[in-house]
Design a protein around this motif. Sequence first.
Motif: not given
Length: 246
Positions: A192-206
């Motif tokens: 879950q943490i890794l997925a959130r990191a990727e979403r933040l890096a690519t989309q700037g959101e969580l």
Amino acid sequence: MKLNCDLGESFGDWRMGLDDEVMPHIHMANIACGFHASDPKHMEVTVKLALQHGVTMGAHPGYPDLMGFGRRSMQCTADEIRGLLLYQISALAGIAAVHGGRLCYVKPHGALYNDMMRNETLLRTILETLAAYPAPLTLVIQATADNQARQALADAYGVPLWFEAFADRAYDDSGLLVSRQQPGAVLDDPEQILARAERLATQGELESLAGHILQLQPDTLCVHGDNPAAVALARDIRQVLDAVPG
């Protein structure tokens, strides 16, 4: 997006974290300065380790609260805040200079960080202190749903900001961190943490704890490295960040 981690938090013979293992995987080291954790010996060890791995160094000052690890708010005057910041930043800056390094930024720790985000008077005092410091220092501050007001305030003092997000902490709908006292405030599922990191890096959101989408656009992502699983997670997050174009 740069990966940052809180390090150098051992004290005397008591060990905290896996600094040697996590340092190679991060871009920025937030080094404890002695008030909430650390001591002169561990400050110097951490500085040397950061220099060895080419990691950008920042001061991680907190309230004078060793017993509470700096996670308890304290009622300090503006003069007291200025003094405790200058004392901690200057001590770490001096150690770094002896070894040919320099501090680039300041990230307040724990309750001081959270109080800064909720109390504009405290934020002004911190900005005023950094603006008066004889070397340029960027302030790391939490990215929220609306960064404009804090950016404008920092601009008025001439202090650069780096906005920060947390992949392993829950957020409320305003974009602030959920208190550690509440259930679910700290995430512990590596996937879950890794997925959130990727979403933040690519989309700037969580997503907030209530399920609302927050647009944050952070400059840096904080990861914790106090256990073997966290070190592996830091390595994986670094790979995700390095793979993002630009």
